[in-house]
Motif scaffolding. Sequence first.
Motif, PDB file in Angstrom:
ATOM      1  N   LEU A 122      10.736   2.326   5.407  1.00 36.60           N
ATOM      2  CA  LEU A 122      10.345   1.205   6.258  1.00 36.60           C
ATOM      3  C   LEU A 122      11.431   0.126   6.269  1.00 36.60           C
ATOM      4  N   VAL A 173       2.711  -1.966  -2.816  1.00 29.77           N
ATOM      5  CA  VAL A 173       3.568  -2.253  -1.662  1.00 29.77           C
ATOM      6  C   VAL A 173       4.212  -3.620  -1.792  1.00 29.77           C
ATOM      7  N   CYS A 194       6.517  -5.959   6.693  1.00 27.43           N
ATOM      8  CA  CYS A 194       5.869  -5.007   5.786  1.00 27.43           C
ATOM      9  C   CYS A 194       4.417  -4.714   6.171  1.00 27.43           C
ATOM     10  N   THR A 195       3.522  -5.646   5.947  1.00 26.22           N
ATOM     11  CA  THR A 195       2.088  -5.339   6.016  1.00 26.22           C
ATOM     12  C   THR A 195       1.612  -5.001   7.427  1.00 26.22           C
ATOM     13  N   ARG A 212      16.398   3.667   0.505  1.00 23.35           N
ATOM     14  CA  ARG A 212      15.182   3.486   1.305  1.00 23.35           C
ATOM     15  C   ARG A 212      14.137   2.735   0.486  1.00 23.35           C
ATOM     16  N   VAL A 213      13.524   1.760   1.142  1.00 29.69           N
ATOM     17  CA  VAL A 213      12.472   0.952   0.519  1.00 29.69           C
ATOM     18  C   VAL A 213      11.180   1.207   1.276  1.00 29.69           C
ATOM     19  N   LEU A 214      10.096   1.445   0.529  1.00 28.90           N
ATOM     20  CA  LEU A 214       8.779   1.708   1.109  1.00 28.90           C
ATOM     21  C   LEU A 214       8.832   2.917   2.039  1.00 28.90           C
ATOM     22  N   HIS A 267      -2.994   0.027  -3.643  1.00 34.33           N
ATOM     23  CA  HIS A 267      -1.967   0.326  -2.654  1.00 34.33           C
ATOM     24  C   HIS A 267      -1.245  -0.951  -2.225  1.00 34.33           C
ATOM     25  N   LEU A 297       2.185  -1.187   8.154  1.00 32.53           N
ATOM     26  CA  LEU A 297       1.600  -0.196   7.255  1.00 32.53           C
ATOM     27  C   LEU A 297       0.084  -0.238   7.363  1.00 32.53           C
ATOM     28  N   GLU A 305       6.965  -3.756  -4.476  1.00 33.59           N
ATOM     29  CA  GLU A 305       8.210  -3.166  -3.990  1.00 33.59           C
ATOM     30  C   GLU A 305       8.893  -4.089  -2.979  1.00 33.59           C
ATOM     31  N   TYR A 306       8.098  -4.713  -2.121  1.00 41.11           N
ATOM     32  CA  TYR A 306       8.698  -5.614  -1.141  1.00 41.11           C
ATOM     33  C   TYR A 306       9.264  -6.856  -1.823  1.00 41.11           C
ATOM     34  N   HIS A 354      12.625  -6.097  -3.076  1.00 37.72           N
ATOM     35  CA  HIS A 354      13.577  -6.084  -1.961  1.00 37.72           C
ATOM     36  C   HIS A 354      13.883  -7.502  -1.486  1.00 37.72           C
TER      37      HIS A 354
END
Length: 370
Positions: free
Chosen positions: A347, A302, A287-288, A342-344, A298, A291, A305-306, A309
């Motif tokens: 991504l 993020v 993730c990080t 789709r997530v993020l 922000h 991005l 949301e992660y 998931h």
Amino acid sequence: MALRLLCSIFCRMLGWLALLGRSSAVKNVEILALRHEVAVLRRQVGRPRMSWVDRAVLSTLARQLPSMLRRHRLVTPGTLLAWHRRLVRWKWRQPPAELGRPPLPEEIVALIRRLARENPTWGYVRIQGELRRLGHRVAAATIRRVLRRLGLPPAPQRVGQQSWRTFLQTHAHTLLACDFMHVDTVFLRRLYVFFVMEIKTRRVHVLGVTAHPTGEWVAQLARNLLMDLGDRAGDFRFLIRDRDAKFTTVFDAVLAGNGTRVIPTPPQSPRSNAFAERWIRTVRAECTDRLLIAGERHLSAVLDEYAKHYNAGRAHRSLDLRAPDDALNVIPMTVAAVGRRRVLGGLLNEYHAIPTRPPVDPTERPSSAA
């Protein structure tokens, strides 16, 4: 064997035919030479080894010699009788009878090993009773002999040999782990994220994001965690943390009020908090690090949301490739249609089964409304 004997007899017959053209004097000289060669060989060889073809040929030829000359042959009457006794034993021999009970099947041995390793407090009779409930009748002495052969000690010693892995797996449902991770924004500003993981289910709680973490802020996040856990807060007896100065006595007191004991890790030993450190690596790789983070809001959005998931849509090796929120007793069925979420912003992706509608019969007419 019969073919070999026939070949040997044929060669001997050819040799005898070749002797017909020789004179008696030549034959006598050859016999004397052969006798001398045999005498020399007897001085050098103690007991020659002969095959069964050699024994058959010599036995046949020895019967044609006078009795006086038979005493000086390699094959004597005693040797012939010994060969005959050996043939009689070979004809009437029987396979050795297997003494004792038949050996245990390999699946029973594997089951005994499994029961002994998974239950360190079970003795031989306890394992015997469990095997009988499963339909296998095995004596306690047999179980003891099998465990000795496998190198497994009796029940009291197996309890003392419990490994750290087994100990942690036993107490995993009562353990929490917390730690900080940092993320650098696109404006080179460093943000700190505080999270807590449930060791048994691998469920992650992202509690807060800030640029200036303090002891009071961390203590308040501990109170928020207990509120989020609700009735499950009393199930956790231990929390693992490092020796960061932001973990103050107020933080420990908040958790102690819930009956949770805080266990600090040894200095400079991140492996003692391996579960939290592994999650930091996972969230960075997935993730990080992929991005550009603009700010606290922000990053908070993020990570929220992660976390959803991670808890509901990601397979975990330690959970038999299930997600933390998946039901353990539900076996997914094979489906024909698969959908993607789709997530993020794409991504990451999550896949789910799409229920198929039953085929519609074209001959069936819709019922008219009353």
